[in-house]
Design a protein around this motif. Structure first.
Motif, short mmCIF file in Angstrom:
data_model
loop_
_atom_site.label_atom_id
_atom_site.label_comp_id
_atom_site.label_asym_id
_atom_site.label_seq_id
_atom_site.Cartn_x
_atom_site.Cartn_y
_atom_site.Cartn_z
N GLY A 39 0.88 -1.27 -0.13
CA GLY A 39 0.02 -0.11 0.08
C GLY A 39 0.90 1.24 0.14
O GLY A 39 1.82 1.27 0.67
N TRP A 40 0.44 2.23 -0.83
CA TRP A 40 1.33 3.48 -0.86
C TRP A 40 0.67 4.43 0.06
O TRP A 40 -0.40 4.82 -0.40
N VAL A 41 1.16 4.84 0.86
CA VAL A 41 0.81 5.91 1.77
C VAL A 41 1.21 7.41 1.12
O VAL A 41 2.12 7.70 1.00
N SER A 42 -0.05 7.92 0.80
CA SER A 42 0.29 9.48 0.12
C SER A 42 -0.01 10.55 0.88
O SER A 42 -0.12 11.77 0.47
N PHE A 43 -0.44 10.25 2.04
CA PHE A 43 -0.85 11.53 2.91
C PHE A 43 0.15 11.67 4.11
O PHE A 43 0.07 11.16 4.91
N TYR A 44 0.95 12.70 3.58
CA TYR A 44 1.85 13.10 4.84
C TYR A 44 2.56 14.24 4.43
O TYR A 44 2.77 14.73 3.20
N LYS A 45 2.98 15.10 5.28
CA LYS A 45 3.96 16.30 5.18
C LYS A 45 5.49 15.63 4.92
O LYS A 45 5.91 15.02 5.92
N LYS A 46 6.09 16.02 3.80
CA LYS A 46 7.56 15.42 3.74
C LYS A 46 8.31 15.98 4.97
O LYS A 46 9.09 15.16 5.21
N ASN A 47 8.22 17.15 5.33
CA ASN A 47 9.17 17.52 6.54
C ASN A 47 8.93 16.64 7.99
O ASN A 47 9.90 16.47 8.49
N ASP A 48 7.66 16.17 8.05
CA ASP A 48 7.26 15.21 9.03
C ASP A 48 8.06 13.99 8.84
O ASP A 48 8.80 13.60 9.78
N VAL A 49 8.04 13.46 7.67
CA VAL A 49 8.81 12.31 7.26
C VAL A 49 10.19 12.39 7.48
O VAL A 49 11.32 11.59 8.00
N ARG A 50 10.78 13.63 6.92
CA ARG A 50 12.30 13.86 7.08
C ARG A 50 12.74 13.79 8.59
O ARG A 50 13.72 13.28 8.98
N ASP A 51 11.89 14.60 9.33
CA ASP A 51 12.17 14.58 10.88
C ASP A 51 12.26 13.08 11.40
O ASP A 51 13.01 12.75 12.03
N ILE A 52 11.12 12.42 11.21
CA ILE A 52 10.98 10.94 11.91
C ILE A 52 12.11 10.13 11.39
O ILE A 52 12.63 9.45 12.09
N LEU A 53 12.51 10.22 10.01
CA LEU A 53 13.52 9.08 9.47
C LEU A 53 14.85 9.81 9.47
O LEU A 53 15.68 9.12 8.88
N HIS A 54 15.16 10.97 9.76
CA HIS A 54 16.57 11.69 9.89
C HIS A 54 16.75 11.66 8.26
O HIS A 54 18.12 11.48 8.07
N ILE A 55 15.93 12.17 7.40
CA ILE A 55 16.38 12.20 6.04
C ILE A 55 17.00 13.64 5.87
O ILE A 55 16.39 14.67 6.19
N PRO A 56 18.13 13.88 5.13
CA PRO A 56 18.58 15.26 5.10
C PRO A 56 17.53 16.15 4.04
O PRO A 56 16.47 15.60 3.41
N PRO A 57 17.56 17.32 4.22
CA PRO A 57 16.53 18.29 3.62
C PRO A 57 16.64 18.42 2.19
O PRO A 57 15.67 18.60 1.66
N HIS A 58 17.61 17.87 1.53
CA HIS A 58 17.83 18.03 0.02
C HIS A 58 17.21 16.53 -0.63
O HIS A 58 16.89 16.39 -1.69
N ILE A 59 16.89 15.55 0.36
CA ILE A 59 16.34 14.11 -0.23
C ILE A 59 14.95 14.42 -0.04
O ILE A 59 14.26 14.83 0.94
N ASP A 60 14.39 13.73 -1.27
CA ASP A 60 12.74 14.03 -1.34
C ASP A 60 12.11 12.65 -0.83
O ASP A 60 12.60 11.64 -1.81
N PRO A 61 11.32 12.38 0.32
CA PRO A 61 10.60 11.10 0.37
C PRO A 61 9.52 10.82 -0.25
O PRO A 61 8.37 11.45 0.06
N VAL A 62 9.58 10.20 -1.43
CA VAL A 62 8.59 10.15 -2.44
C VAL A 62 7.55 9.16 -1.99
O VAL A 62 6.39 9.62 -2.47
#
Length: 213
Positions: free
Chosen positions: A150-173
């Protein structure tokens, strides 16, 4: 190149694949995960940039935080609908992060390959397009292995970046929930719930130029 049986199998998987929201409490065999990731990694990418990365999430605490991010955005989106449509929207099960034993965050690195990547210089969004091709490969591989995705398509990308420690320039698609299910519908969930219907293919085809059928 391929037998009739092999061709039929490919089309069967394409037409069978579904976006699944309900999962069983059953682990995904460890040997299947590399297969699905290899399928993704063999997706086509413009300029062979391979802009994807994969973050595998199985911890309950992290999944709970991702589920919170998805539900927060789902409730925020509900204000765009009124009355019965809003009730129908809120009744739809839009994510199964907590149920699924595995969630994979697929990311896109717009800097992969350096400042000059064949094709991306002309059309910058080809990096995201390439990542989507990898996701489609994952979906088909999961389906043929008997897994639900299942593709979860509802979220703010910055929330996911914060939770998963993703660098700012990386896009959590994408957040992809993967597991087993006892409900694999014959048609898409949004179609069976009368949210939308599949359009007639013939109406989407033009010849020579836009609007000419």
């Amino acid at each position: 190149m391929f037998s009739e049986q092999e061709k039929e199998a490919l089309y069967k998987v394409i037409y069978t694949r579904r976006d699944i929201r309900t999962f069983l409490d059953k682990p995904v065999p460890e040997d299947l995960i590399p297969k699905i990731l290899h399928a993704a990694h063999h997706g086509p990418s413009v300029g062979f940039m391979q802009p994807w990365n994969f973050i595998l999430v199985t911890g309950e605490e992290t999944k709970a935080r991702l589920a919170w991010a998805a539900d927060k955005e789902r409730r925020a989106l509900a204000i765009h609908y009124e009355d019965q449509k809003q009730e129908q929207f809120l009744s739809l099960k839009v994510e199964g992060i907590m149920q699924a034993p595995l969630t994979i965050c697929v990311t896109c690195d717009p800097t992969r390959g350096g400042s000059h990547v064949l094709g991306r210089n002309s059309i910058p969004e080809t990096d995201v397009m390439s990542t989507a091709c990898a996701i489609q490969n994952m979906w088909l591989a999961a389906c043929v292995e008997g897994l639900a995705l299942g593709w979860v398509s509802f979220y703010k990308k910055n929330d996911v970046r914060d939770i998963l420690h993703i660098p700012p320039h990386i896009d959590p698609v994408a957040l992809l929930s993967i597991g087993y299910t006892d409900h694999y519908p014959a048609r898409p969930i949004l179609e069976t719930s009368n949210w939308e219907k599949r359009r007639e293919l013939q109406e989407l085809i033009y010849h020579e130029h836009w609007g000419c059928s």
